[in-house]
Design an enzyme around this catalytic site. Structure first.
Site, PDB file in Angstrom:
ATOM      1  N   ASP A 164     -25.581  -7.301 -14.768  1.00 28.55           N
ATOM      2  CA  ASP A 164     -24.427  -7.278 -15.687  1.00 28.55           C
ATOM      3  C   ASP A 164     -24.788  -7.842 -17.055  1.00 28.55           C
ATOM      4  OD1 ASP A 164     -23.140  -6.371 -13.442  1.00 28.55           O
ATOM      5  OD2 ASP A 164     -22.173  -8.271 -12.985  1.00 28.55           O
ATOM      6  N   GLU A 187      -8.316   6.568  -0.184  1.00 25.51           N
ATOM      7  CA  GLU A 187      -9.330   5.872  -0.989  1.00 25.51           C
ATOM      8  C   GLU A 187     -10.364   5.129  -0.159  1.00 25.51           C
ATOM      9  OE1 GLU A 187      -5.843   2.877  -0.775  1.00 25.51           O
ATOM     10  OE2 GLU A 187      -6.196   5.033  -0.612  1.00 25.51           O
ATOM     11  N   CYS A 233       0.802   5.355   0.586  1.00 23.31           N
ATOM     12  CA  CYS A 233       1.387   4.353   1.478  1.00 23.31           C
ATOM     13  C   CYS A 233       2.694   3.801   0.893  1.00 23.31           C
ATOM     14  CB  CYS A 233       0.367   3.264   1.778  1.00 23.31           C
ATOM     15  SG  CYS A 233       0.786   2.256   3.221  1.00 23.31           S
ATOM     16  N   TYR A 234       2.716   2.560   0.421  1.00 21.72           N
ATOM     17  CA  TYR A 234       3.932   2.031  -0.215  1.00 21.72           C
ATOM     18  C   TYR A 234       4.357   2.925  -1.372  1.00 21.72           C
ATOM     19  CZ  TYR A 234       7.107  -1.151  -2.687  1.00 21.72           C
ATOM     20  OH  TYR A 234       8.206  -1.705  -3.305  1.00 21.72           O
ATOM     21  N   HIS A 262      -4.392   6.215   3.700  1.00 21.57           N
ATOM     22  CA  HIS A 262      -5.179   5.741   2.550  1.00 21.57           C
ATOM     23  C   HIS A 262      -6.396   6.642   2.328  1.00 21.57           C
ATOM     24  CE1 HIS A 262      -3.142   1.898   1.699  1.00 21.57           C
ATOM     25  NE2 HIS A 262      -2.844   1.915   2.982  1.00 21.57           N
ATOM     26  N   GLY A 264       0.927  -1.288  -1.028  1.00 25.92           N
ATOM     27  CA  GLY A 264       1.372  -2.659  -1.252  1.00 25.92           C
ATOM     28  C   GLY A 264       1.921  -3.248   0.031  1.00 25.92           C
ATOM     29  N   LYS A 314     -19.405  -2.038 -10.770  1.00 20.39           N
ATOM     30  CA  LYS A 314     -20.827  -2.395 -10.652  1.00 20.39           C
ATOM     31  C   LYS A 314     -21.759  -1.182 -10.675  1.00 20.39           C
ATOM     32  CE  LYS A 314     -22.517  -5.951  -9.716  1.00 20.39           C
ATOM     33  NZ  LYS A 314     -23.177  -6.991 -10.540  1.00 20.39           N
TER      34      LYS A 314
END
Length: 516
Positions: free
Chosen positions: A230, A174, A85-86, A172, A58, A372
């Site tokens: 979609d 991710e 992180c945060y 991070h 964040g 997606k």
């Protein structure tokens, strides 16, 4: 939330631009993940019964007056926690650590050394690159903590509480810029949380069909088709669930790519036995867009007019009580400040909200929990045509947001022809499946050129191509120079009104994939 009987990971959102990416990475490892507000209560967490909790990053500082915080009782639940992180700084602070601003802010790729004896870094290389993005960091740890990783500027790049299943990383894992990041997340899920990995697309289809039947009963459903994957998967799932009690409406708003309206109608007539209503509303949309240049106004006008056209046609379909939409998980999160948290809206999504209330229908959104690429997997499992399943994403407002400035018929013709050439050439080069999204953009400026023996003052086309797995972050795609040369030459020679082609080499973030 998803069925409580399924294992899940809760991601507490503290305003991270990567919260969705964390969720996506967890799902890549066959574990269901859900983003929730950092304000979630202990009782709500216990009801959800997660296998683990991730505290997101964040933009705030944990020592700031109004910094977002979660209930400190979370650490006493006995549920494994990973702070990022945060999330690391907050979790460590709650457990007695000290967080301060750093003298040297770390941003970007950083060399890091791991303690590979730890469960979190099991089977990883001891020395690796990680992605840092922080101005604060943990500077003092209580004796109950141990350090698991360090960099030159960050002595506590990863830590663990000795008595609790609390792990935290300053970097991070991710993002793709941390090469071993997915392995770290997998270790958290399987080595620490004890996940079995039961999040599979086949089981999701069975569950979704069952839920649609339960929700709809003997009612009729209307589904809006756009030609994209979609809405196609939405229609296919609902058709599997209720058969001929599904009616589809396709609105040709005049903002589609070359021959796209004809292809949509042909595809659905050949692959489905569905009641299909195709509406030609091109003139209506162009009239409403006359003189409009602001991108958000374009979106709202297109969304509003779509509702009006859709309403008119829906009223002709008797006994319909439900409306199906191909809303995805990122649509839901990006359209509102995330779960009451500090995340800001990037852009509005025309397919979220508004239409069900206008029509008095109940909403059916079978893809609401999906990203997606998960939708594509379902499309393949349902037997949809490959060219439809793997078609590059196309925005709801269509070419209106790929024309920078006013949308007119002549400008649409220019862009359609340029875009057609771009797609033709990347297909010929065998690049279409390698590129996540590729398209042309018509810019609101003219430049001087020389065509033949005469000066020209004509339009500029920008070509945009990106590679990404999740569309939350993206790198520009390195189309070979010889292919770019062919694309440029063909556009300038074949598309009347264009004398210059440029190539977009921006990443997301800080840029977005679409230009508007």
């Amino acid at each position: 939330m998803m069925d409580d009987k399924k294992e899940k990971i809760l991601i507490l959102d503290f305003g991270s631009q990567y919260a969705q990416l964390i969720a996506r990475r967890v799902r890549e490892n066959n574990v269901y993940s859900e983003i929730v507000s950092h304000k979630i209560t202990i009782a709500e967490i216990q009801k959800a019964n997660p296998k683990g909790i991730i505290l997101s990053g964040g933009p705030a500082s944990v020592y700031a007056k109004n910094a977002p915080r979660c209930d400190e009782g979370i650490a006493a639940l006995g549920i494994p926690i990973l702070g990022i992180c945060y999330g690391m700084q907050l979790g460590c602070q709650m457990l007695g650590a000290t967080v301060r601003p750093t003298t040297a802010r770390e941003y970007g790729k950083t060399a890091c050394t791991f303690n590979t004896e730890s469960k979190l870094f099991k089977a990883l290389a001891r020395d690796a690159v990680v992605w840092m993005s922080h101005g604060d960091q943990v500077v003092e740890l209580p004796a109950e903590f141990e350090s698991l990783a360090f960099t030159n500027n960050c002595p506590f790049a990863a830590v663990k509480h000795r008595r609790k299943d609390f792990y935290a990383v300053q970097f991070h894992p991710e993002v793709s810029h941390t090469p071993q990041g997915n392995h770290i997340i997998r270790n958290f899920l399987y080595e620490i949380c004890g996940c079995a990995g039961d999040w599979k697309m086949h089981s999701y289809i069975e569950k979704s069909v069952s839920e649609i039947r339960k929700q709809v009963g003997e009612g009729r459903v209307i589904c809006g088709l756009s030609g994209g994957v979609d809405s196609a998967v939405t229609a296919a799932l609902i058709h599997r669930a209720i058969g001929n009690r599904l009616s589809c409406i396709f609105v040709d708003n005049g903002l589609l790519r070359n021959y796209e309206a004809d292809e949509v109608i042909k595809t659905f007539k050949e692959n489905f036995t569905i009641d299909l209503h195709a509406i030609d509303a091109q003139n209506r949309f162009l009239e409403k867009l006359k003189g409009v240049t602001d991108p958000e106004k374009k979106r709202k006008i297109i969304g509003h007019e779509f509702i009006e056209v859709f309403k008119e046609e829906a009223k002709k379909i008797s006994q319909a009580k439900f409306l199906a939409q191909g809303t995805l998980y990122p649509d839901v999160i990006e359209s509102i400040p995330a779960h009451g948290g500090p995340t800001v809206t990037i852009k509005s999504h025309h397919n979220v909200g508004g239409l069900p209330a206008e029509l008095g229908f109940e909403l059916v959104e079978p893809l609401r929990l999906l990203f997606k690429d998960e939708v594509r997997k379902i499309g393949e499992a349902l037997g949809l045509p490959e060219e439809l399943v793997w078609r590059h994403p196309f925005p709801g407002p269509g070419l209106a947001i790929r024309i920078i400035g006013e949308v007119t018929k002549p400008r649409l013709d220019i862009l359609r022809n340029a875009d057609r050439i771009v797609i033709e050439e990347i297909r010929k080069a065998g690049l279409y499946r390698s590129i996540a999204q590729c398209f042309a953009v018509l810019l609101p400026l003219s430049t001087v050129g020389v065509m033949g023996d005469e000066r020209s003052y004509e339009n500029v086309i920008a070509v945009r191509a990106v590679e990404t797995t999740d569309f939350m972050t993206a790198n520009w795609y390195r189309i070979p120079y010889d292919v770019l040369e062919i694309i440029s030459s063909r556009i300038i020679n074949e598309v009347k009104g264009v004398n210059r082609v440029v190539y977009d080499i921006s990443t997301k973030p800080p840029s977005t994939i679409e230009w508007e």
